[in-house]
Design a protein around this motif. Structure first.
Motif: not given
Length: 598
Positions: A313, A338, A416, A432, A435
């Protein structure tokens, strides 16, 4: 009977009997992912059947997926905020969860400028501990001999507060480090840290970092892995060594702890381990006084096998700097978690950062996936989404993660964006991506486009008396500095050059922008020292027109072109930097105090 005879994992031969049990658990969970998910949902719905939230949607005791999906809406934090606020204010009735809410975990995402409050229950600590217990058994498959040394991990607690109803509100890792699960954890040769608990639990970030670095230097030959939660945190530790090596060397030479370290528990602990060592002190001085710090990590800690940090990310921007300081050591991203929920782990932790995939553990919560199209309209209650179950996602497609937790979050959009890369048994593996809606991030801060726009608007009010306005702007997260900082490019329209804003005024514009950003950003600036002073770079008139010409030359439509509010493409940044006429920094820290929860 040999360990690998007792259980041979498809992942590889386990290092010991304890590891064999952990790897077997991973295999069982992932082999029957859909059945595990069905059981988890039924268990959550059965437990929470009498909660106000589920009763509102008339499930009437049903625990099957079809009824659940047809009756329970997909929600975001704003939808749940009234219920969360009631719990925070002291309402102890079963609103979201049948079990008592034990505390709130504060998310780094924000709502109205404050951290989000995520309800949790005491048993979640067991689930988090379970996921932690799986990390080293997997790592031992790839890196032998980790039980022969220690880990130098820079771990910190952050500020906590209490809600009006008396519940603690704090970050998830602070909750874990302060729990008995961490403080009285059983001895495990694969999980020995150089940092003493007293240093990790010290709320003063300087004293905590100083002690952890000192202990890391004292045991430099025993260190086999270096880590922090985020890449930014490990780089901050290297910067701390750059600034404080003289004092650290002095402590090592004299065997006495710096007087700046006043925490009684730290002083008591260090009195037992700090002994005079002139040879080590001389080594620290020789290495740290050099101008060139390339490879400093392996020079100071020569037996380090890998760095354990999140570099997926937004943290990917730190990879080149980490490679510089470590001499290209492998970067291990071990788990995905998270504040809302711990999700899964990386079954190939030594893979390249760009290829990291996390395997969702289906026992952690009930997972659904909202197909993500970048140009798809926002969901409304009138147009309910078609969500996909964990076992039914498709390789190559991107999804937004939606969770239903034991603590009472039902069909909650985490925000996400994940891309499916494959499967381990029947459990999908995800890369990932990012966001959702996050524009800028240095550490745990997340700034979206609307927030940046508000900050620019507020700062530009200071220009009015000079008859000057901001024509256009863009931004980027500069991670070449330690700590990193936000850079905002401004093109100004100055009506009267004889009355243009002074350097002092433009510096104040930087501070005004910082004052407008959320509390997570301001805490990073003031308390955590994880974000540097915001910078405004004023560019020549016509720069953003050049930017548009460049984009069109690369195929952008002139009718659809919009100025990007965040840039990270090197040629565009080079163009902007070549047009800078002045640079300005925030002259002071923005206001920040631990949030007072109403």
């Amino acid at each position: 009977m040999a360990v690998d005879d007792a259980f041979s994992s498809p992942l590889g031969p386990p290092a010991c009997a304890k590891d064999a049990k952990a790897l077997q658990f991973i295999e069982e969970m992932t082999r029957n992912a859909d059945l595990v998910q069905e059981r988890v949902l039924a268990e959550i719905l059965s437990r929470n059947a009498e909660t106000e939230y589920l009763k509102r949607y008339k499930l009437q005791g049903a625990t099957d997926r079809e009824t659940f999906k047809s009756k329970i809406p997909v929600v975001n934090y704003g939808d749940l905020q009234p219920e969360i606020q009631r719990i925070a204010n002291g309402d102890r009735s079963p609103i979201l969860s049948a079990q008592p809410i034990s505390e709130f975990l504060t998310s780094s995402g924000t709502s109205a400028g404050e951290r989000k409050l995520m309800p949790t229950i005491s048993e979640e600590l067991d689930r988090r501990q379970l996921l932690y217990s799986l990390l080293m058994p997997v790592m031992n498959l790839y890196v032998p001999g980790l039980d022969k040394g220690k880990g130098l991990y820079f771990l910190f607690v952050k500020s906590e507060t209490k809600t009006q109803g008396g519940l603690l509100a704090r970050p998830v890792l602070t909750s874990y480090y302060k729990s008995d699960h961490f403080k009285t954890r059983p001895y495990d040769p694969y999980n020995v840290y150089t940092s003493p608990n007293e240093a990790i639990l010290c709320p003063d970030s300087f004293q905590s970092m100083y002690t952890q670095m000192l202990c890391g230097l004292l045991e430099r030959h025993h260190v086999l892995r270096l880590g922090a939660v985020f890449a930014s945190g490990l780089l901050r530790a290297i910067r701390f060594l750059q600034l404080n090596w003289k004092a650290l060397a002095q402590d090592i030479e004299t065997g006495t702890l710096n007087q700046k370290i006043t925490d009684p528990s730290i002083r008591a602990r260090m009195s037992k381990v700090l002994k005079t060592d002139p040879e080590l002190a001389e080594f620290v001085r020789n290495e740290c006084s050099r101008e060139n710090w390339e490879g400093i990590i392996t020079r100071v800690w020569p037996n380090t096998k890998y760095l354990d940090v999140i570099v997926t990310g937004a943290m990917a921007q730190y990879i080149p700097t980490l490679n510089y300081y470590s001499g290209g050591l492998p970067l291990a991203c071990t788990m995905y978690a998270s504040s809302e929920c711990y999700f899964g782990l990386n079954l190939n932790p030594m893979s390249k950062p760009s290829e990291v995939s996390y395997t969702i553990m289906p026992n952690m919560a009930y997972f659904e996936f909202l197909p993500h199209e970048s140009n798809s309209p926002e969901l409304t209650r009138e147009s309910p989404p078609k969500l996909v179950d964990l076992a039914d996602v498709e390789v190559g497609k991107e999804y937004e993660l939606v969770i239903t937790t034991y603590a009472g979050l039902s069909r909650y959009r985490v925000g996400d964006i994940l891309r499916v890369t494959g499967f381990h048994n029947s459990a999908p593996q995800f890369h990932f991506v990012r966001r959702k809606n996050v524009l800028l991030s240095i550490d745990s801060d997340k700034t979206d486009e609307a927030e940046l726009q508000t900050a620019v608007d507020n700062a530009s009010k200071l220009l009015r008396e000079f008859n000057t306005s901001v024509v256009e702007y863009t931004s980027y997260a500069d991670t070449k500095t330690i700590p990193g900082h936000y850079v905002i490019y401004w093109e100004l329209m100055v009506k009267d050059s004889r009355n243009s804003p002074s350097e002092e005024v433009l510096n104040q514009c930087c501070l005004a922008m910082e004052e407008s950003l959320n509390s997570v950003y301001r805490q990073g600036r003031v308390a955590d020292n994880s974000i540097g002073a915001l910078e405004i770079r004023v560019v020549k008139s016509g720069t953003f027109e050049e930017l548009m010409d460049y984009a069109i030359s690369r195929g952008a439509s002139i009718n659809q072109y919009k100025v990007p509010r965040c840039v990270n493409f090197t040629p565009i940044m080079e163009l902007l930097d070549s047009r800078v006429v002045s640079a300005h920094f925030s002259p002071a820290l923005p206001r920040w105090t631990p949030e007072r929860r109403r």
